[in-house]
Structures are given as C-alpha cells and as structure tokens.
Design an enzyme around this catalytic site. Sequence first.
Site, mmCIF file in Angstrom:
data_model
loop_
_atom_site.group_PDB
_atom_site.id
_atom_site.type_symbol
_atom_site.label_atom_id
_atom_site.label_comp_id
_atom_site.label_asym_id
_atom_site.label_seq_id
_atom_site.Cartn_x
_atom_site.Cartn_y
_atom_site.Cartn_z
ATOM 1 N N GLU A 88 0.840 -1.207 0.000
ATOM 2 C CA GLU A 88 0.000 0.000 0.000
ATOM 3 C C GLU A 88 0.869 1.249 0.000
ATOM 4 O O GLU A 88 1.897 1.300 0.663
ATOM 5 C CB GLU A 88 -0.878 0.025 1.265
ATOM 6 C CG GLU A 88 -2.295 -0.454 1.044
ATOM 7 C CD GLU A 88 -3.180 0.542 0.294
ATOM 8 O OE1 GLU A 88 -2.681 1.356 -0.505
ATOM 9 O OE2 GLU A 88 -4.401 0.492 0.509
ATOM 10 N N ASP A 89 0.420 2.267 -0.731
ATOM 11 C CA ASP A 89 1.135 3.540 -0.716
ATOM 12 C C ASP A 89 0.944 4.247 0.626
ATOM 13 O O ASP A 89 1.903 4.599 1.301
ATOM 14 C CB ASP A 89 0.654 4.435 -1.872
ATOM 15 C CG ASP A 89 -0.869 4.482 -2.000
ATOM 16 O OD1 ASP A 89 -1.588 3.902 -1.153
ATOM 17 O OD2 ASP A 89 -1.353 5.099 -2.967
ATOM 18 N N ASP A 92 -4.622 5.758 5.757
ATOM 19 C CA ASP A 92 -5.181 6.949 6.390
ATOM 20 C C ASP A 92 -6.128 6.478 7.501
ATOM 21 O O ASP A 92 -5.687 6.118 8.586
ATOM 22 C CB ASP A 92 -5.870 7.758 5.292
ATOM 23 C CG ASP A 92 -6.363 9.113 5.749
ATOM 24 O OD1 ASP A 92 -5.982 9.547 6.842
ATOM 25 O OD2 ASP A 92 -7.139 9.744 5.012
ATOM 26 N N PHE A 141 -2.255 16.345 3.955
ATOM 27 C CA PHE A 141 -2.477 15.735 2.653
ATOM 28 C C PHE A 141 -1.149 15.753 1.893
ATOM 29 O O PHE A 141 -0.527 16.805 1.755
ATOM 30 C CB PHE A 141 -3.564 16.461 1.862
ATOM 31 C CG PHE A 141 -4.041 15.649 0.693
ATOM 32 C CD1 PHE A 141 -5.034 14.696 0.851
ATOM 33 C CD2 PHE A 141 -3.467 15.810 -0.563
ATOM 34 C CE1 PHE A 141 -5.445 13.903 -0.220
ATOM 35 C CE2 PHE A 141 -3.872 15.029 -1.641
ATOM 36 C CZ PHE A 141 -4.869 14.074 -1.461
ATOM 37 N N ARG A 154 1.503 12.425 -9.259
ATOM 38 C CA ARG A 154 1.961 11.071 -8.956
ATOM 39 C C ARG A 154 3.416 10.835 -9.311
ATOM 40 O O ARG A 154 4.089 10.010 -8.699
ATOM 41 C CB ARG A 154 1.158 10.044 -9.774
ATOM 42 C CG ARG A 154 -0.209 9.737 -9.228
ATOM 43 C CD ARG A 154 -0.714 8.459 -9.898
ATOM 44 N NE ARG A 154 -2.162 8.386 -9.945
ATOM 45 C CZ ARG A 154 -2.932 8.000 -8.949
ATOM 46 N NH1 ARG A 154 -2.386 7.675 -7.801
ATOM 47 N NH2 ARG A 154 -4.245 7.951 -9.065
HETATM 48 P P1 IMP Z 1 -8.107 5.057 4.046
HETATM 49 O O1 IMP Z 1 -9.158 4.087 3.636
HETATM 50 O O2 IMP Z 1 -8.688 6.260 4.743
HETATM 51 O O3 IMP Z 1 -6.977 4.447 4.835
HETATM 52 O O4 IMP Z 1 -7.544 5.700 2.732
HETATM 53 C C1 IMP Z 1 -6.562 5.136 1.985
HETATM 54 C C2 IMP Z 1 -6.546 5.750 0.602
HETATM 55 O O5 IMP Z 1 -6.864 7.161 0.597
HETATM 56 C C3 IMP Z 1 -5.132 5.666 0.057
HETATM 57 O O6 IMP Z 1 -4.912 4.425 -0.586
HETATM 58 C C4 IMP Z 1 -5.081 6.849 -0.865
HETATM 59 O O7 IMP Z 1 -5.604 6.501 -2.124
HETATM 60 C C5 IMP Z 1 -5.995 7.888 -0.238
HETATM 61 N N1 IMP Z 1 -5.250 8.872 0.583
HETATM 62 C C6 IMP Z 1 -5.280 9.003 1.922
HETATM 63 N N2 IMP Z 1 -4.498 10.025 2.342
HETATM 64 C C7 IMP Z 1 -3.950 10.540 1.232
HETATM 65 C C8 IMP Z 1 -3.010 11.628 1.000
HETATM 66 O O8 IMP Z 1 -2.514 12.316 1.918
HETATM 67 N N3 IMP Z 1 -2.660 11.857 -0.300
HETATM 68 C C9 IMP Z 1 -3.157 11.131 -1.336
HETATM 69 N N4 IMP Z 1 -4.026 10.120 -1.176
HETATM 70 C C10 IMP Z 1 -4.413 9.814 0.095
#
Ligand code: IMP
Length: 181
Positions: A88-89, A92, A141, A154
């Site tokens: 995973e990148d 959050d 962010f 990206r």
């Molecule tokens: P989660 O389900 O809230 O953990 O969100 C995960 C997804 O939200 C990641 O795989 C990203 O695609 C997107 N995301 C969350 N924070 C960021 C950020 O700071 N920059 C860009 N994409 C984000």
Amino acid sequence: MTPLLSSDEIQSAVRRLAAELSEAYGDGVLLVAVLKGSIPFLADLIRAMSVQAEVDFLALSAFGDTGRVRIIKDLDIDIHGRDVVVVEDIIDTGLTLTYLLNELRGRGPRSLEVCALFDKEVRRIVPTPVRYRGFTIGDSFVVGYGLDLDGFFRNLDSLFVVDPDAVRQDPAAHVELVYGG
Ligand code: IMP
C-alpha cells in the site's frame, strides 16, 4: 518547495523494507498492489528484493466518505495457500485496507501481511495491522511518489504536503512550486 520526504529518504526506506521482506520470505512471496498509487513503490521495492517476488494488482473504488469500498479490478492470481503481502502507498483511516484484508482473508492465503510506505497513524479509525512500515507521517495531505490529488503529482520522486483547497484554486502555481524544485 521543500519536500516532507526527499527521494533519498524514500529510497532508503524502500531498501530497508525490501531487506525485511527478503529476510522474512526466503521461499518467495506474492505482492498484491493496490492501483494506482502503489506503482512507484512496488516498482522500486521488487527491484531491491533479493528473493522471488510475484506481483498482482487490484483496483478499488470508494463510495464517498462512507468507508464502503468495492473491487473494480480483481486479482488474476488465486491466492489460496500463498504467502501474500499487500503493498500500500498510504494508510489513512484504515477503512480501505480493512475491507481489502477481509476480502483477501476469505480466499484462504497461507499468510497475509501489509507493507505500507506511508502511514498517517493519527487518522486511524479502524485498527489496522501493518507489519512492514516505511514512515509514520502526520495529519497532512501529501502528494508524490505515486500519491495524487485529482490524478496529478503522482510522478514526483519526493513527497510533498499540499493544501488540496489551495491547489484546486490555483493548480498552475502549485505545479510550478513542486516541479520547479
Ligand atoms: P483510508 O481508507 O482512509 O486508509 O484511505 C486510503 C486511501 O486514501 C489511500 O490508498 C489513498 O488513495 C488515499 N489517501 C489518503 N491520504 C492521502 C493523501 O494524503 N494523499 C493522497 N491520497 C491519500
């Protein structure tokens, strides 16, 4: 504009994670990457690994802020009985990963772990098991190294903090700021 994490810092974390994975999976591993943000990370990670690493991809789509997610492109490989690591990148709230892990667990892998490059731990809503972690970052962010805002940024090799509202008001100025060095 000064990056939150430079390319060198990111690359050294990627090498560390690759070494940890190579140590843990001497018999090889199947890396499952979530499109599209994980692509630069996955590409650098597999080239720094010293064991056999097979790769497969899936794509998810989120329903607004509901935390509900669905698979829009599924894996090609059957993960039953395999040692799987989800690449995973960024994590959050943890909602996306929780959904994904539940889904993958149901397919009967031999083992299932998570390797995440960036982790916004303070934002977590659901506890998420992250076995391999690059960086813990704050509640901002971020864009670059695969992470986007509306599809942009990206391809930066460093990680930058941006204010999404400010970028949307003046995209050109921010492109100049982050790509201009
Ligand atoms: P989660 O389900 O809230 O953990 O969100 C995960 C997804 O939200 C990641 O795989 C990203 O695609 C997107 N995301 C969350 N924070 C960021 C950020 O700071 N920059 C860009 N994409 C984000």
